[in-house]
Design a protein around this motif. Structure first.
Motif, short mmCIF file in Angstrom:
data_model
loop_
_atom_site.label_atom_id
_atom_site.label_comp_id
_atom_site.label_asym_id
_atom_site.label_seq_id
_atom_site.Cartn_x
_atom_site.Cartn_y
_atom_site.Cartn_z
N VAL A 87 0.86 -1.18 0.00
CA VAL A 87 0.00 0.00 0.00
C VAL A 87 0.90 1.24 0.00
CG1 VAL A 87 -1.80 1.28 1.21
CG2 VAL A 87 -1.80 -1.24 1.27
N THR A 88 1.02 1.87 -1.17
CA THR A 88 1.80 3.10 -1.28
C THR A 88 0.86 4.26 -0.98
OG1 THR A 88 3.29 2.14 -2.90
CG2 THR A 88 3.22 4.55 -2.79
N LEU A 89 1.20 5.02 0.04
CA LEU A 89 0.35 6.11 0.49
C LEU A 89 0.54 7.36 -0.36
CD1 LEU A 89 0.96 5.80 4.34
CD2 LEU A 89 -1.04 4.98 3.06
N PRO A 90 -0.54 8.03 -0.73
CA PRO A 90 -0.40 9.35 -1.33
C PRO A 90 0.14 10.32 -0.27
CG PRO A 90 -2.66 8.51 -1.55
CD PRO A 90 -1.93 7.60 -0.63
N GLN A 91 0.79 11.39 -0.72
CA GLN A 91 1.36 12.36 0.23
C GLN A 91 0.34 12.86 1.24
OE1 GLN A 91 3.43 15.60 -1.58
NE2 GLN A 91 4.77 14.25 -2.75
N ASP A 92 -0.90 13.03 0.83
CA ASP A 92 -1.92 13.53 1.75
C ASP A 92 -2.18 12.57 2.90
OD1 ASP A 92 -2.22 15.82 0.30
OD2 ASP A 92 -4.06 15.20 -0.70
N ASN A 93 -1.67 11.34 2.82
CA ASN A 93 -1.86 10.36 3.88
C ASN A 93 -0.65 10.23 4.81
OD1 ASN A 93 -3.75 9.21 1.55
ND2 ASN A 93 -4.54 8.56 3.53
N PHE A 94 0.42 10.98 4.57
CA PHE A 94 1.53 10.92 5.51
C PHE A 94 2.25 12.25 5.70
CE2 PHE A 94 3.47 9.73 1.47
CZ PHE A 94 4.68 10.39 1.47
N ILE A 95 1.77 13.31 5.06
CA ILE A 95 2.32 14.65 5.27
C ILE A 95 1.19 15.53 5.80
CG2 ILE A 95 3.26 16.72 4.16
CD1 ILE A 95 5.23 14.45 4.23
N ILE A 96 1.47 16.21 6.90
CA ILE A 96 0.51 17.19 7.43
C ILE A 96 1.15 18.56 7.25
CG2 ILE A 96 1.30 16.97 9.83
CD1 ILE A 96 -1.72 17.36 10.58
N ARG A 97 0.35 19.48 6.76
CA ARG A 97 0.86 20.82 6.48
C ARG A 97 0.23 21.82 7.43
NH1 ARG A 97 0.79 17.91 1.77
NH2 ARG A 97 2.65 18.10 0.48
N SER A 98 1.05 22.71 7.94
CA SER A 98 0.59 23.75 8.85
C SER A 98 -0.29 24.73 8.10
CB SER A 98 1.79 24.47 9.45
OG SER A 98 1.38 25.63 10.12
N THR A 99 -1.38 25.14 8.72
CA THR A 99 -2.25 26.15 8.10
C THR A 99 -1.67 27.55 8.29
OG1 THR A 99 -3.57 26.28 10.11
CG2 THR A 99 -4.34 24.79 8.38
N ALA A 100 -0.75 27.69 9.20
CA ALA A 100 -0.15 29.01 9.47
C ALA A 100 1.32 28.99 9.06
CB ALA A 100 -0.28 29.35 10.94
N GLY A 101 1.58 28.94 7.77
CA GLY A 101 2.96 28.96 7.31
C GLY A 101 3.22 27.86 6.30
#
Length: 149
Positions: A87-101
């Protein structure tokens, strides 16, 4: 089970994922937990390989995440390797991005140093936009990409 970062299967002892009825050690899939946590013997090699692929980018922490970057980075893939299924995860499933920066963090952590320190939890952030089928009587797991939006 194994984990691949980019094209490298990370060197993790099989015992890090194995079920042990005496200690409660093992690996579970939990839709009620938000972020995946891995036992130290699994998390540290995964984190270190992920960091290695970032080259000289400065790593920082944010909250419970210890692998964050504030500069643009080239993100390697992450694959969970199960018996008979990758199961290769898309980036949205293992990267969280800050909403402030511009901070981006690896959305996994080391298991807490408590009673759960022996348990790997593959959590709902990694499961999003996947159909998960758990066949308990036959000890089978099925995972397929599916847009749930």
């Amino acid at each position: 089970m194994a984990i691949k970062v980019g094209n490298k299967v990370v060197d993790i002892p099989a015992t890090a994922f194995a079920f042990d009825p005496n200690t409660g050690a093992g690996t579970v899939i939990d839709s009620g937990t938000i972020f995946t946590s891995l036992v130290k013997a699994a998390y540290i090699p995964v984190r270190d390989e992920y960091r290695r692929r970032m080259g000289n980018a400065t790593v920082s922490s944010l909250g419970g995440f210890d692998t964050c970057y504030t500069v643009p980075i080239t993100i390697p893939s992450i694959t969970f390797i199960f018996s008979g299924m990758n199961v290769t995860l898309p980036q949205d499933n293992f990267i969280i991005r800050s909403t402030a920066g511009t901070t981006s963090c690896l959305a996994m952590a080391s298991a807490a140093d408590n009673v759960n320190s022996v348990l790997n939890v593959i959590a709902n952030f990694q499961q999003q936009n996947h159909r998960i089928l758990i066949d308990v009587p036959n000890s089978k797991l099925g995972v397929a990409r599916e847009s749930c939006s």
